[in-house]
Scaffold this active site. Structure first.
Site, PDB file in Angstrom:
ATOM      1  N   SER A 185     -26.495 -84.392-167.256  1.00 17.55           N
ATOM      2  CA  SER A 185     -27.344 -83.954-166.070  1.00 17.55           C
ATOM      3  C   SER A 185     -28.517 -83.206-166.354  1.00 17.55           C
ATOM      4  O   SER A 185     -28.662 -82.503-167.420  1.00 17.55           O
ATOM      5  CB  SER A 185     -26.665 -82.999-165.225  1.00 17.55           C
ATOM      6  OG  SER A 185     -27.162 -82.535-164.193  1.00 17.55           O
ATOM      7  N   TYR A 213     -22.086 -74.731-164.139  1.00 18.86           N
ATOM      8  CA  TYR A 213     -22.086 -76.199-164.196  1.00 18.86           C
ATOM      9  C   TYR A 213     -23.161 -76.262-165.177  1.00 18.86           C
ATOM     10  O   TYR A 213     -23.042 -77.279-166.177  1.00 18.86           O
ATOM     11  CB  TYR A 213     -22.760 -76.730-162.847  1.00 18.86           C
ATOM     12  CG  TYR A 213     -22.956 -78.362-162.962  1.00 18.86           C
ATOM     13  CD1 TYR A 213     -21.873 -79.138-162.967  1.00 18.86           C
ATOM     14  CD2 TYR A 213     -24.375 -78.587-162.851  1.00 18.86           C
ATOM     15  CE1 TYR A 213     -22.213 -80.556-162.873  1.00 18.86           C
ATOM     16  CE2 TYR A 213     -24.404 -80.153-162.886  1.00 18.86           C
ATOM     17  CZ  TYR A 213     -23.470 -81.034-162.925  1.00 18.86           C
ATOM     18  OH  TYR A 213     -23.567 -82.376-162.901  1.00 18.86           O
TER      19      TYR A 213
HETATM   20  N1  LIG Z   1     -24.162 -86.943-158.159  1.00 14.87           N
HETATM   21  C1  LIG Z   1     -25.130 -86.340-159.036  1.00 14.87           C
HETATM   22  O1  LIG Z   1     -26.231 -86.098-158.465  1.00 14.87           O
HETATM   23  C2  LIG Z   1     -24.814 -86.043-160.482  1.00 14.87           C
HETATM   24  C3  LIG Z   1     -25.896 -85.563-161.183  1.00 14.87           C
HETATM   25  C4  LIG Z   1     -26.022 -85.423-162.321  1.00 14.87           C
HETATM   26  C5  LIG Z   1     -24.828 -85.699-163.109  1.00 14.87           C
HETATM   27  N2  LIG Z   1     -23.600 -85.789-162.432  1.00 14.87           N
HETATM   28  C6  LIG Z   1     -22.418 -86.256-163.292  1.00 14.87           C
HETATM   29  O2  LIG Z   1     -21.967 -87.451-163.014  1.00 14.87           O
HETATM   30  C7  LIG Z   1     -20.558 -87.288-163.454  1.00 14.87           C
HETATM   31  C8  LIG Z   1     -19.894 -88.072-162.256  1.00 14.87           C
HETATM   32  O3  LIG Z   1     -19.963 -87.341-160.970  1.00 14.87           O
HETATM   33  P1  LIG Z   1     -19.948 -87.784-159.486  1.00 14.87           P
HETATM   34  O4  LIG Z   1     -21.455 -87.670-158.978  1.00 14.87           O
HETATM   35  O5  LIG Z   1     -19.798 -89.339-159.455  1.00 14.87           O
HETATM   36  O6  LIG Z   1     -18.905 -87.157-158.926  1.00 14.87           O
HETATM   37  P2  LIG Z   1     -17.625 -87.351-158.153  1.00 14.87           P
HETATM   38  O7  LIG Z   1     -17.914 -88.555-156.913  1.00 14.87           O
HETATM   39  O8  LIG Z   1     -17.208 -86.150-157.461  1.00 14.87           O
HETATM   40  O9  LIG Z   1     -16.475 -88.102-159.189  1.00 14.87           O
HETATM   41  C9  LIG Z   1     -16.126 -87.159-160.307  1.00 14.87           C
HETATM   42  C10 LIG Z   1     -14.804 -87.843-160.803  1.00 14.87           C
HETATM   43  O10 LIG Z   1     -14.348 -87.002-161.800  1.00 14.87           O
HETATM   44  C11 LIG Z   1     -13.068 -86.684-161.439  1.00 14.87           C
HETATM   45  N3  LIG Z   1     -12.446 -85.557-161.892  1.00 14.87           N
HETATM   46  C12 LIG Z   1     -12.823 -84.171-161.314  1.00 14.87           C
HETATM   47  N4  LIG Z   1     -11.936 -83.323-161.958  1.00 14.87           N
HETATM   48  C13 LIG Z   1     -11.235 -84.071-162.975  1.00 14.87           C
HETATM   49  C14 LIG Z   1     -10.087 -83.559-163.824  1.00 14.87           C
HETATM   50  N5  LIG Z   1      -9.706 -82.388-163.942  1.00 14.87           N
HETATM   51  N6  LIG Z   1      -9.375 -84.612-164.493  1.00 14.87           N
HETATM   52  C15 LIG Z   1      -9.752 -85.891-164.457  1.00 14.87           C
HETATM   53  N7  LIG Z   1     -10.832 -86.340-163.341  1.00 14.87           N
HETATM   54  C16 LIG Z   1     -11.417 -85.415-162.883  1.00 14.87           C
HETATM   55  C17 LIG Z   1     -12.799 -86.982-159.862  1.00 14.87           C
HETATM   56  O11 LIG Z   1     -11.559 -87.271-159.827  1.00 14.87           O
HETATM   57  P3  LIG Z   1     -10.758 -87.113-158.293  1.00 14.87           P
HETATM   58  O12 LIG Z   1     -11.276 -87.947-157.336  1.00 14.87           O
HETATM   59  O13 LIG Z   1      -9.544 -86.989-158.672  1.00 14.87           O
HETATM   60  O14 LIG Z   1     -11.360 -85.726-157.825  1.00 14.87           O
HETATM   61  C18 LIG Z   1     -13.823 -88.052-159.973  1.00 14.87           C
HETATM   62  O15 LIG Z   1     -13.233 -89.380-160.086  1.00 14.87           O
HETATM   63  C19 LIG Z   1     -20.024 -86.047-163.577  1.00 14.87           C
HETATM   64  O16 LIG Z   1     -19.993 -85.481-164.766  1.00 14.87           O
HETATM   65  C20 LIG Z   1     -21.343 -85.159-162.951  1.00 14.87           C
HETATM   66  O17 LIG Z   1     -21.514 -83.982-163.199  1.00 14.87           O
HETATM   67  C21 LIG Z   1     -23.793 -86.160-161.109  1.00 14.87           C
END
Ligand SMILES: NC(=O)c1ccc[n+]([C@@H]2O[C@H](COP(=O)([O-])OP(=O)(O)OC[C@H]3O[C@@H](n4cnc5c(N)ncnc54)[C@H](OP(=O)(O)O)[C@@H]3O)[C@@H](O)[C@H]2O)c1
Length: 362
Positions: A185, A213
């Site tokens: 990120s 984070y």
């Molecule tokens: N969205 C943004 O703006 C953004 C920006 C920068 C970086 N990111 C990064 O992108 C990545 C994906 O995030 P996202 O935005 O797509 O969020 P998201 O929709 O909340 O997806 C996160 C995923 O991680 C899984 N997860 C969470 N805790 C877990 C655990 N203990 N064990 C296994 N799986 C787990 C969740 O599973 P469940 O469905 O079971 O909860 C979900 O499938 C993350 O690393 C995040 O930090 C996102």
């Protein structure tokens, strides 16, 4: 005296980068198609963590539709199996059925990570791409600890993916040339890692979810930079961190309802999950990535490859270039995930490595 935090100029530059990305990411990425066109990937086996929602879901679906063997590594297998069923139905008539399977892993349990890696390595098959996508940002929530005793952001976003990456090295070497892609990120720019206080409990810094984070994301870049250096070119395993941009996903589920509503009101600025998946898909499949990683290694560049939301190589934060801290993050991380300091070298030589959190790895 050891550095206690980011200097104010570094901190200001970090926030500037973040706000700049939020305002201009769509313009910077305007050259990219959506979805990102992918080549046929029938020869690739890819593991994607956290593929039941958001960016990971998009990555898994698009890799599978391009022919890859996709392994959804998730903590809710039922939800993943329902998705697979839905994708198969939508795909039917367009070619062979999608090659997707579901395996369970909970990153809040290092035992679960070891069990997953053991099950995968026991197949003695190749792994070409590991995408460490799963992550949490528990905005506004009080500090929480995993049953392993680690601050939850640090465990899910850094420690568990680090353990998974190292334990899967035998399979990644079998699949070489192969890649580890960490969905990182832009927030790592405002992160700071105190290696004496990875859990943020000493009181030197006040804990907030933002501190948890951003520190975890910076720790991942620093750890990846040392892993990148320690992996000899002959192993054929490259490591890349990517920024997906600012993306509309479930990551904002803990935001106050009013802020979530604001997210929906400014769709121009915020990427869709499909747009946010492009940098990870690019890092996982573009043919220039291995050459780029080797170039960085040959130049003894202090940080690993980092790909921005617009699929360009970019420089991680100034603090990520602090090689002394990166080395300490490496050592501390290995101790926290229960691996010996020479784990990587031993796995590369095909030797057995014991992890405190599970049975033997070979
Ligand atoms: N969205 C943004 O703006 C953004 C920006 C920068 C970086 N990111 C990064 O992108 C990545 C994906 O995030 P996202 O935005 O797509 O969020 P998201 O929709 O909340 O997806 C996160 C995923 O991680 C899984 N997860 C969470 N805790 C877990 C655990 N203990 N064990 C296994 N799986 C787990 C969740 O599973 P469940 O469905 O079971 O909860 C979900 O499938 C993350 O690393 C995040 O930090 C996102």
């Amino acid at each position: 005296m050891a550095k206690q935090g980011l200097g104010w100029m570094e901190w200001l530059r970090g926030w500037f980068n973040l706000i700049y990305e939020m305002l201009f990411q769509r313009i910077m990425a305007s050259h990219l198609q959506n979805p990102l066109p992918l080549p046929p990937l029938n020869d690739l086996t890819c593991i994607i963590t956290g593929s039941t929602s958001g960016i990971g879901l998009e990555i898994a679906r698009q890799l599978a539709e391009s022919g890859a063997h996709v392994v959804m590594a998730v903590r809710k297998p039922k939800a993943a199996n329902e998705l697979v069923q839905k994708w198969q139905n939508e795909w039917s008539g367009r070619g062979l059925p999608l090659n997707i399977e579901v395996m369970e892993v909970d990153l809040l349990s290092l035992d679960s990570v070891v069990r997953f890696a053991e099950a995968w390595n026991a197949r003695l098959g190749p792994l070409h791409v590991l995408i460490n996508n799963a992550g949490i940002f528990s905005i506004g929530e009080p500090q929480k600890f995993s049953k392993d005793g680690y601050e939850e952001h640090m465990q899910v976003n850094h420690l568990a993916p680090a353990l998974l990456s190292i334990l899967l090295l035998p399979s990644l070497i079998r699949g070489s040339p192969s890649r580890i892609v960490n969905v990182n990120s832009i927030m790592h720019y405002v992160g700071f890692v105190d290696t004496e206080d990875m859990n943020v409990v000493s009181g030197k810094r006040k804990y907030t979810s933002l501190v948890g984070y951003s520190s975890s994301k910076l720790a991942q870049v620093m750890f990846s930079s040392i892993l990148h250096k320690r992996l000899p070119a002959e192993a054929g395993v490259n490591i890349v961190c990517v920024s997906p941009g600012i993306v509309q996903t479930n990551v904002a589920r803990d935001l106050p309802k009013i802020v979530q509503a604001a997210y929906h009101l400014i769709p121009y600025f915020i990427f869709s999950a499909q747009e946010g998946s492009r940098s990870a898909l690019f890092a996982a499949t573009d043919h220039q990535i291995p050459e780029y990683c080797e170039l960085l290694k040959a130049d003894e560049w202090p940080v690993c490859a980092f790909i921005s939301q617009d699929c360009h190589p970019t420089n991680p934060s100034e603090e990520a270039h602090n090689t002394g801290t990166s080395q300490k993050v490496w050592e501390k991380t290995l101790a926290m995930i229960g691996l010996p300091s020479d784990a990587v070298e031993r796995l590369i030589e095909g030797q057995e490595v014991k992890c405190r959190y599970g049975a033997h790895q070979g």
